[in-house]
Each structure stands twice: as structure tokens, then as C-alpha cells.
Design a protein around this motif. Structure first.
Motif, PDB file in Angstrom:
ATOM      1  N   GLY A 208      28.982 -10.375  14.122  1.00 51.21           N
ATOM      2  CA  GLY A 208      27.877 -11.158  14.654  1.00 51.21           C
ATOM      3  C   GLY A 208      26.615 -10.351  14.925  1.00 51.21           C
ATOM      4  O   GLY A 208      25.590 -10.897  15.335  1.00 51.21           O
ATOM      5  N   TYR A 209      26.666  -9.043  14.705  1.00 51.89           N
ATOM      6  CA  TYR A 209      25.472  -8.218  14.883  1.00 51.89           C
ATOM      7  C   TYR A 209      24.554  -8.348  13.674  1.00 51.89           C
ATOM      8  O   TYR A 209      25.025  -8.581  12.556  1.00 51.89           O
ATOM      9  N   VAL A 210      23.266  -8.185  13.889  1.00 50.02           N
ATOM     10  CA  VAL A 210      22.268  -8.285  12.828  1.00 50.02           C
ATOM     11  C   VAL A 210      21.242  -7.179  13.039  1.00 50.02           C
ATOM     12  O   VAL A 210      20.871  -6.871  14.174  1.00 50.02           O
ATOM     13  N   LEU A 211      20.781  -6.577  11.940  1.00 54.11           N
ATOM     14  CA  LEU A 211      19.706  -5.574  11.990  1.00 54.11           C
ATOM     15  C   LEU A 211      18.447  -6.165  11.399  1.00 54.11           C
ATOM     16  O   LEU A 211      18.486  -6.789  10.334  1.00 54.11           O
TER      17      LEU A 211
ATOM     18  N   VAL B 119      13.896  -0.498  14.165  1.00 48.68           N
ATOM     19  CA  VAL B 119      14.960  -1.418  13.771  1.00 48.68           C
ATOM     20  C   VAL B 119      15.518  -2.065  15.043  1.00 48.68           C
ATOM     21  O   VAL B 119      15.831  -1.358  16.005  1.00 48.68           O
ATOM     22  N   THR B 120      15.636  -3.388  15.035  1.00 51.26           N
ATOM     23  CA  THR B 120      16.187  -4.123  16.180  1.00 51.26           C
ATOM     24  C   THR B 120      17.614  -4.540  15.877  1.00 51.26           C
ATOM     25  O   THR B 120      17.906  -5.045  14.790  1.00 51.26           O
ATOM     26  N   VAL B 121      18.510  -4.341  16.851  1.00 50.72           N
ATOM     27  CA  VAL B 121      19.900  -4.769  16.756  1.00 50.72           C
ATOM     28  C   VAL B 121      20.050  -5.984  17.672  1.00 50.72           C
ATOM     29  O   VAL B 121      19.730  -5.906  18.856  1.00 50.72           O
ATOM     30  N   SER B 122      20.508  -7.099  17.099  1.00 51.40           N
ATOM     31  CA  SER B 122      20.736  -8.284  17.902  1.00 51.40           C
ATOM     32  C   SER B 122      22.112  -8.854  17.566  1.00 51.40           C
ATOM     33  O   SER B 122      22.764  -8.404  16.620  1.00 51.40           O
ATOM     34  N   LYS B 123      22.541  -9.824  18.352  1.00 53.44           N
ATOM     35  CA  LYS B 123      23.854 -10.435  18.127  1.00 53.44           C
ATOM     36  C   LYS B 123      23.693 -11.936  18.151  1.00 53.44           C
ATOM     37  O   LYS B 123      23.092 -12.484  19.078  1.00 53.44           O
ATOM     38  N   SER B 124      24.232 -12.583  17.107  1.00 56.92           N
ATOM     39  CA  SER B 124      24.108 -14.043  17.030  1.00 56.92           C
ATOM     40  C   SER B 124      25.256 -14.740  17.736  1.00 56.92           C
ATOM     41  O   SER B 124      26.254 -14.158  18.057  1.00 56.92           O
TER      42      SER B 124
END
Length: 137
Positions: free
Chosen positions: A116-119, A132-137
């Protein structure tokens, strides 16, 4: 823990690359860095990324090399796995002096993520800097 500046190198010059990783996920993440060639790590601001809402949810790594500046970055979430990273990428910048003093815009490739992580690569529009941003959906 911060890596102290290498006293043998200038902190910034035309061949420096500052790679910033920003945590926009709800979890505290760890950043592990390595260099695949003769790129030298000058400084790392810290290796832990608290979640947003803190003023320290980003880390910056400064590297330097006189040809192809490359940095391997892997992001770990210990609540997800202690044996696999949740995201990884390689940031690059060609030697600014090798292209008649003009240099090239930094870029990111070899992007991987799971769980579920996204860069997201943020265009800083400045030589020597990429984010670079690391987010989680």
C-alpha cells in the motif's frame, strides 16, 4: 543518527546531489542508504522518518561524485516487515561539468513499493536537488 559531514569534501559543489525523502504515511519509517559506485555520502540528516505532523518527517542525503552521482534509497516500515523494505528507488544526477558546464536535472528510477506504499517524485526544478514523497493508500 546523523552522519557527520566528510571533512575531506566541500559540503556542496556543482556535482553535489541532495536527495530528500518525505514521509506522508501514518507510520514511522526508517531510511537505509547505499552507493553503488564511487559516489561519496557527504551527510545524512537522520535515518528515521516520523509521520506527518512532526517537523522532522523528512531526511536529506547529500552525495557527491565527478561522473554519475547515484544513491540507493530503501524505506522500511518495521510494523510491516523487518526483512523487506516497503519502498526503494535510486536517485541520479550526471556530472554537471561533463555536459559543457550545464549539468542535467536529477532523476529517479528503479522505483519499487509494496504493502500500500506509494512513491511520488517531486520536481524541485533545481540542479542538485530532488525530493521523493512516501505515502500509504
Amino acid at each position: 543518527m546523523p552522519i557527520p559531514a566528510n571533512p575531506q569534501l566541500p559540503m556542496l559543489n556543482s556535482n553535489s546531489l541532495q536527495t530528500t525523502v518525505i514521509n506522508e504515511s501514518p507510520n514511522t519509517l526508517s531510511v537505509v542508504i547505499s552507493v553503488p559506485d564511487s559516489t561519496q555520502i557527504i551527510a545524512l540528516s537522520n535515518a528515521t522518518l516520523p509521520p506527518p505532523g512532526t517537523n522532522q518527517n523528512q531526511v536529506t542525503v547529500t552525495t557527491q561524485y565527478n561522473d554519475d552521482n547515484s544513491l540507493n534509497v530503501s524505506v522500511w516500515d518495521p510494523t510491516y516487515s523487518t526483512s523487506n523494505s516497503v519502498a526503494s528507488f535510486v536517485s541520479h544526477q550526471k556530472d554537471q561539468d561533463s555536459i559543457i558546464g550545464k549539468g542535467t536535472e536529477p532523476w529517479v528510477d528503479t522505483i519499487n513499493y509494496i504493502g500500500g506504499y506509494v512513491l511520488s517524485v517531486n520536481r524541485v526544478m533545481q540542479l542538485g536537488k530532488i525530493s521523493v514523497t512516501v505515502s500509504k493508500s
